[in-house]
Design a protein around this motif. Structure first.
Motif, PDB file in Angstrom:
ATOM      1  N   PRO A   8       0.941  -1.343  -0.043  1.00 42.49           N
ATOM      2  CA  PRO A   8       0.180  -0.162  -0.086  1.00 42.49           C
ATOM      3  C   PRO A   8       0.889   1.188   0.092  1.00 42.49           C
ATOM      4  CG  PRO A   8      -0.787  -1.672   1.444  1.00 42.49           C
ATOM      5  CD  PRO A   8       0.413  -2.103   1.106  1.00 42.49           C
ATOM      6  N   ALA A   9       0.580   2.041  -0.681  1.00 46.66           N
ATOM      7  CA  ALA A   9       1.506   3.168  -1.129  1.00 46.66           C
ATOM      8  C   ALA A   9       1.399   4.036   0.069  1.00 46.66           C
ATOM      9  CB  ALA A   9       0.870   4.159  -2.414  1.00 46.66           C
ATOM     10  N   ASN A  10       0.264   4.370   0.908  1.00 52.61           N
ATOM     11  CA  ASN A  10       0.280   5.281   2.102  1.00 52.61           C
ATOM     12  C   ASN A  10       0.144   4.572   3.230  1.00 52.61           C
ATOM     13  OD1 ASN A  10      -2.240   4.228   1.111  1.00 52.61           O
ATOM     14  ND2 ASN A  10      -3.380   6.024   1.957  1.00 52.61           N
ATOM     15  N   ALA A  11       0.746   3.395   3.369  1.00 55.51           N
ATOM     16  CA  ALA A  11       0.622   2.411   4.732  1.00 55.51           C
ATOM     17  C   ALA A  11       1.234   3.163   5.616  1.00 55.51           C
ATOM     18  CB  ALA A  11       1.236   1.346   4.417  1.00 55.51           C
ATOM     19  N   VAL A  12       0.553   3.122   6.759  1.00 57.35           N
ATOM     20  CA  VAL A  12       1.194   3.716   7.952  1.00 57.35           C
ATOM     21  C   VAL A  12       1.600   2.587   9.030  1.00 57.35           C
ATOM     22  CG1 VAL A  12       0.360   5.177  10.104  1.00 57.35           C
ATOM     23  CG2 VAL A  12      -0.438   5.893   7.880  1.00 57.35           C
ATOM     24  N   PRO A  13       2.564   2.538   9.535  1.00 50.80           N
ATOM     25  CA  PRO A  13       3.059   1.331  10.293  1.00 50.80           C
ATOM     26  C   PRO A  13       2.326   1.471  11.616  1.00 50.80           C
ATOM     27  CG  PRO A  13       5.006   2.782   9.639  1.00 50.80           C
ATOM     28  CD  PRO A  13       3.836   3.515   9.112  1.00 50.80           C
ATOM     29  N   ASN A  14       2.065   0.243  11.921  1.00 55.55           N
ATOM     30  CA  ASN A  14       1.115  -0.026  13.230  1.00 55.55           C
ATOM     31  C   ASN A  14       1.419  -1.466  13.627  1.00 55.55           C
ATOM     32  OD1 ASN A  14      -1.339  -1.605  12.614  1.00 55.55           O
ATOM     33  ND2 ASN A  14      -1.256   0.011  11.008  1.00 55.55           N
ATOM     34  N   PRO A  15       0.896  -1.846  14.933  1.00 55.31           N
ATOM     35  CA  PRO A  15       1.085  -3.097  15.276  1.00 55.31           C
ATOM     36  C   PRO A  15       0.442  -4.199  14.320  1.00 55.31           C
ATOM     37  CG  PRO A  15       0.566  -1.842  17.018  1.00 55.31           C
ATOM     38  CD  PRO A  15       0.476  -0.878  15.836  1.00 55.31           C
ATOM     39  N   ALA A  16      -0.550  -3.761  13.829  1.00 58.33           N
ATOM     40  CA  ALA A  16      -1.293  -4.863  13.011  1.00 58.33           C
ATOM     41  C   ALA A  16      -0.515  -5.208  11.528  1.00 58.33           C
ATOM     42  CB  ALA A  16      -2.516  -4.292  12.477  1.00 58.33           C
ATOM     43  N   GLN A  17       0.449  -4.209  11.180  1.00 65.44           N
ATOM     44  CA  GLN A  17       1.326  -4.495  10.030  1.00 65.44           C
ATOM     45  C   GLN A  17       2.240  -5.729  10.347  1.00 65.44           C
ATOM     46  OE1 GLN A  17       1.562  -1.662   7.644  1.00 65.44           O
ATOM     47  NE2 GLN A  17       2.152  -3.107   6.399  1.00 65.44           N
ATOM     48  N   ALA A  18       2.771  -5.777  11.589  1.00 67.07           N
ATOM     49  CA  ALA A  18       3.615  -6.842  11.927  1.00 67.07           C
ATOM     50  C   ALA A  18       2.630  -8.345  12.267  1.00 67.07           C
ATOM     51  CB  ALA A  18       4.511  -6.639  13.095  1.00 67.07           C
ATOM     52  N   PHE A  19       1.430  -8.050  12.768  1.00 68.62           N
ATOM     53  CA  PHE A  19       0.614  -8.942  13.269  1.00 68.62           C
ATOM     54  C   PHE A  19       0.011  -9.591  11.877  1.00 68.62           C
ATOM     55  CE2 PHE A  19      -3.172 -10.636  14.848  1.00 68.62           C
ATOM     56  CZ  PHE A  19      -2.935 -11.001  16.189  1.00 68.62           C
ATOM     57  N   SER A  20      -0.026  -9.163  10.636  1.00 72.10           N
ATOM     58  CA  SER A  20      -0.510  -9.485   9.600  1.00 72.10           C
ATOM     59  C   SER A  20       0.053 -10.187   8.628  1.00 72.10           C
ATOM     60  CB  SER A  20      -1.509  -8.418   8.540  1.00 72.10           C
ATOM     61  OG  SER A  20      -2.444  -7.978   9.492  1.00 72.10           O
ATOM     62  N   THR A  21       1.478 -10.205   8.701  1.00 74.29           N
ATOM     63  CA  THR A  21       2.703 -10.841   7.997  1.00 74.29           C
ATOM     64  C   THR A  21       2.677 -12.239   7.871  1.00 74.29           C
ATOM     65  OG1 THR A  21       4.641 -10.782   7.268  1.00 74.29           O
ATOM     66  CG2 THR A  21       4.564 -10.321   9.638  1.00 74.29           C
ATOM     67  N   ALA A  22       2.786 -12.898   6.785  1.00 72.86           N
ATOM     68  CA  ALA A  22       2.732 -14.287   6.840  1.00 72.86           C
ATOM     69  C   ALA A  22       4.368 -14.843   7.223  1.00 72.86           C
ATOM     70  CB  ALA A  22       2.645 -14.845   5.436  1.00 72.86           C
ATOM     71  N   ALA A  23       5.285 -13.622   7.574  1.00 79.03           N
ATOM     72  CA  ALA A  23       6.604 -14.168   8.059  1.00 79.03           C
ATOM     73  C   ALA A  23       6.526 -14.679   9.356  1.00 79.03           C
ATOM     74  CB  ALA A  23       7.491 -12.886   7.843  1.00 79.03           C
ATOM     75  N   PRO A  24       7.441 -15.716   9.532  1.00 81.72           N
ATOM     76  CA  PRO A  24       7.690 -16.417  10.688  1.00 81.72           C
ATOM     77  C   PRO A  24       7.585 -15.482  11.926  1.00 81.72           C
ATOM     78  CG  PRO A  24       9.400 -17.030   9.354  1.00 81.72           C
ATOM     79  CD  PRO A  24       8.738 -16.039   8.496  1.00 81.72           C
ATOM     80  N   SER A  25       8.198 -14.171  11.696  1.00 81.21           N
ATOM     81  CA  SER A  25       8.058 -13.107  12.864  1.00 81.21           C
ATOM     82  C   SER A  25       6.522 -13.036  13.206  1.00 81.21           C
ATOM     83  CB  SER A  25       8.945 -11.925  12.889  1.00 81.21           C
ATOM     84  OG  SER A  25       8.219 -11.234  11.336  1.00 81.21           O
ATOM     85  N   GLY A  26       5.797 -12.857  12.116  1.00 79.33           N
ATOM     86  CA  GLY A  26       4.249 -12.550  12.330  1.00 79.33           C
ATOM     87  C   GLY A  26       3.675 -13.793  12.990  1.00 79.33           C
ATOM     88  N   MET A  27       3.952 -14.919  12.656  1.00 77.84           N
ATOM     89  CA  MET A  27       3.314 -15.948  13.399  1.00 77.84           C
ATOM     90  C   MET A  27       3.484 -16.032  14.669  1.00 77.84           C
ATOM     91  SD  MET A  27       4.104 -18.922  10.239  1.00 77.84           S
ATOM     92  CE  MET A  27       4.087 -18.747   8.521  1.00 77.84           C
ATOM     93  N   VAL A  28       5.178 -15.808  15.213  1.00 75.12           N
ATOM     94  CA  VAL A  28       5.224 -15.903  16.614  1.00 75.12           C
ATOM     95  C   VAL A  28       4.524 -14.509  17.200  1.00 75.12           C
ATOM     96  CG1 VAL A  28       7.262 -15.594  18.146  1.00 75.12           C
ATOM     97  CG2 VAL A  28       7.569 -16.951  16.083  1.00 75.12           C
ATOM     98  N   LEU A  29       4.587 -13.704  16.779  1.00 79.68           N
ATOM     99  CA  LEU A  29       3.827 -12.543  17.389  1.00 79.68           C
ATOM    100  C   LEU A  29       2.194 -12.994  17.673  1.00 79.68           C
ATOM    101  CD1 LEU A  29       4.107  -9.487  18.506  1.00 79.68           C
ATOM    102  CD2 LEU A  29       3.276  -8.899  16.212  1.00 79.68           C
TER     103      LEU A  29
END
Length: 527
Positions: free
Chosen positions: A185-206
C-alpha cells in the motif's frame, strides 16, 4: 501479410493463430463469467476453506467442459484448518448506535452468539506490553492499537502506467516489480497490525504470543483497524493460525479507523461506550491437506515438454478475492479455454495451475516445483526438470499487461520482443527485467517459486489501477473493482505467449541452474 512470418532465430509468428486468439478473447470472452463464479459465488476463498474447495470443484468441471485433460486436485502436503466467515455483526450501542464496518480476522473464533461489553484502549505491540495490561482485560473488548492519524487523500488513487513509466521500469531494475509487481500500500502507516498481518515467521510468533495472552486474560473480543486503509476500506488478513496446535485467541475483528478512533475518543472523554459483536465462523477440519488445481492440453510431437500458466486461487476474507487473485485465475482459465477452442495442434503440453496457499507463503507453488522438478536444498533434478519450458503468472490485480519480464536473459528478451511486435495494439509495450535478473528467493508471487530453482517463472508488469490503494487484501476486493477490458486483454496475451512457447522449434532459453543450498550452519560462500 503472410499468415506466418519467419523471425530471427527460427521463431515463426503465426498470425492466423493470433487472429483466432483475439477473436475468441474479445468477441466470445468468458473471463468475466468465470470471475463471477470464482469471486461472487465461491468467494472469498481462504485457503483450504469450504469455499476454496467448492471453487476448486467448480473450476475443474469448467476445465473438463472445455476439453482439458488430466484435470485433478494435486495435494502438496499438510496445511491445517480451513476457515471462513459465516456471520459478522458489529455495533456501537451507546452513547449512540452505529453499525461498525469491518470483518473478522482469519483463523480467529466466533463469539458463540451476541456479546456486549465495554471497550478498553490497550495498545499491545508484543510481550513488552503484557505486564502493563495483565489483570485488566477480562470481559473487555480490547482496542489493540493507538488511534490512527487519518490524512486527507490528495493523490489520485487509480493509475495507469504511462509509456515513460513503462520504459523507465524496463531500463532500471525495480525491486518491487521484480518481486511481484506490487510494492505494498502506497500510503501504509506503520502500526502493530502491520507486523501482526505478515505471513513471515516473525508474524506467526507475534500472533501466537498476543493471542495466548489475550485468551489467558479473558478478553471478550479484540479489535484493530487493519494495516492500512480508511474511508470504508480496510486492509487486513491474519488474526490467528491455521495450525491446530497454535494458541487460539479471542474473536478478533478489523474495523474502519474512523470508527475505531471514535470509540477511542469516547473512552478518552469518559463516555463509557458499549459495543456488541455477533460473529460466526466455520473451521474446515475434514481435510487438512493443501492442494493445487491442475488441468492441461496435451501436446502432440513433444508432449513430455511442458508450458505452464496460472495464478493463485486462494484469497483473504475481507472481500471476495476478485482482484487478488480471482482475475489471475480467470485469465489463466480463459487462456486455456481459448487454446482449447482453437483446435490447433501444439507440440508441447500446456498446463494450467491454480495454486493454493499463496497468501500464507507460496506453499502450493513451492511444493509443486520441488516435487516435480528439483528440491531446492539438493537441486537433484527429476526427469521433468529438463522438459520444463516456461511458466507464465498473473497476480498483480486486474490491470492490463504492459510488459513482460525476461529474468535478466537477453535471449529470452529478444524472443519476447518478437512475440510482442504483432500485439502492440493491445498496449503491451516492452520487455522488463533484462538487466535485473531473476529473484533467487521465492516471495511475493508464484512465478518466483520457479525462478528459485532455475526455471523460467515469468510475470507481467500490469497497470496498478487501485490494487495498492483500494483492493489488495481489503474488503473492497470485489467484482465491481475489476476492469473487464483489461482482463480480456490479459487473457489474449497469456494465450498468445503460451501458444508461441508451445509451438516454437526449441524450448526457451533459461537462466543458470542454482547450486544446492549449503549445509546447515555453512555460509553461502562455501558453495
Amino acid at each position: 501479410m503472410p499468415a506466418q512470418q519467419e523471425a530471427s532465430g527460427g521463431d515463426r509468428i503465426d498470425l492466423n493463430a493470433l487472429t483466432t486468439i483475439k477473436r475468441e478473447a474479445f468477441n466470445r470472452s468468458q473471463a468475466m463469467e468465470t470471475l463471477y463464479y470464482i469471486s461472487e459465488v465461491y468467494g472469498p476463498r481462504v485457503n483450504n476453506s469450504r469455499n476454496h474447495r467448492a471453487a476448486a470443484e467448480w473450476a475443474m468441471q469448467q476445465m473438463k467442459n472445455w476439453g482439458l485433460q488430466n484435470v485433478h486436485l494435486e495435494s502438496w502436503g499438510p496445511f491445517g484448518n480451513g476457515w471462513q466467515i459465516k456471520k459478522y455483526y458489529g455495533a456501537l450501542e451507546t452513547p449512540a448506535y452505529a453499525a461498525l464496518i469491518g470483518f473478522p480476522l482469519a483463523w480467529t473464533p466466533g463469539t458463540n452468539g451476541p456479546v456486549t461489553g465495554e471497550p478498553v484502549l490497550a495498545p499491545i505491540r508484543g510481550p513488552q506490553d503484557f505486564d502493563k495490561w495483565r489483570g485488566k482485560l477480562r470481559g473487555k473488548i480490547v482496542l489493540l492499537a493507538e488511534p490512527k492519524v487519518i490524512e486527507m487523500h490528495t493523490a489520485v488513487e487509480a493509475h495507469r502506467l504511462t509509456e515513460e513509466e513503462i520504459q523507465q521500469r524496463a531500463m532500471t531494475p525495480d525491486p518491487s516489480r521484480l518481486n511481484r509487481g506490487f510494492a505494498g500500500p502506497a500510503n501504509a502507516v506503520p502500526n502493530p497490525a502491520q507486523a501482526f498481518s505478515t505471513a513471515a515467521p516473525s508474524g506467526m510468533v507475534l500472533r501466537n504470543q498476543i493471542n495466548k495472552f489475550l485468551k489467558d486474560e479473558g478478553a471478550l473480543v479484540a479489535v484493530n483497524y487493519g494495516y492500512n486503509g480508511d474511508g470504508g476500506t480496510i486492509f487486513a488478513s491474519y488474526g490467528g493460525s491455521q495450525n491446530p496446535n497454535d494458541p487460539v485467541g479471542p474473536p478478533m475483528v478489523a474495523i474502519t479507523p474512523e470508527q475505531y478512533n471514535r470509540i477511542a475518543r469516547l473512552l478518552q472523554h469518559g463516555a463509557a461506550p458499549r459495543l456488541t459483536f455477533d460473529i460466526q465462523v466455520e473451521y474446515q477440519k475434514d481435510d487438512l491437506m493443501g492442494f493445487n488445481v491442475i488441468g492441461e492440453i496435451p501436446g502432440t510431437t513433444k508432449k513430455d515438454e511442458v508450458v505452464m500458466l496460472g495464478g493463485h486461487f486462494d484469497s483473504w476474507q475481507g472481500g471476495t478475492g476478485a482482484t487478488d487473485n480471482g482475475t489471475g485465475s480467470a485469465v489463466a482459465m480463459e487462456a486455456m479455454r481459448i487454446l482449447a477452442t482453437m483446435h490447433k495442434p501444439m507440440a508441447r503440453t500446456v498446463r494450467v495451475a491454480l495454486w493454493g496457499g499463496e497468501e500464507e507463503g507460496l506453499y502450493g507453488s513451492k511444493a509443486y516445483v520441488q516435487q516435480h522438478f528439483a528440491p531446492r536444498d539438493t537441486m537433484k533434478q527429476t526427469p521433468e526438470y529438463a522438459k520444463f519450458d516456461v511458466y507464465f503468472n498473473d497476480d498483480s490485480g486486474s490491470g492490463r499487461f504492459r510488459a513482460v519480464q525476461a529474468l535478466g536473459n537477453d535471449q529470452l528478451a529478444a524472443i519476447f520482443r518478437l512475440w510482442i511486435a504483432p500485439i502492440r495494439d493491445l498496449e503491451i509495450e516492452t520487455v522488463t527485467g533484462v538487466t535485473a535478473g531473476a529473484q533467487r528467493d521465492p516471495g511475493g508471487t508464484d512465478s518466483t517459486s520457479f525462478s528459485w530453482i532455475g526455471l523460467n517463472g515469468i510475470g507481467f508488469m500490469q497497470d496498478p489501477l487501485e490494487y495498492g490503494t483500494r483492493t489488495h487484501h481489503s474488503n473492497m476486493d470485489l467484482y465491481d473493482r475489476v476492469q473487464p477490458g483489461d482482463v480480456e486483454q490479459g487473457s489474449a496475451i497469456e494465450a498468445w505467449f503460451a501458444y508461441n512457447a508451445a509451438t516454437r522449434p526449441e524450448m526457451l532459453p533459461r537462466m543458470e541452474t542454482p547450486a544446492p543450498l549449503p549445509p546447515s550452519g555453512a555460509t553461502a560462500g562455501t558453495q
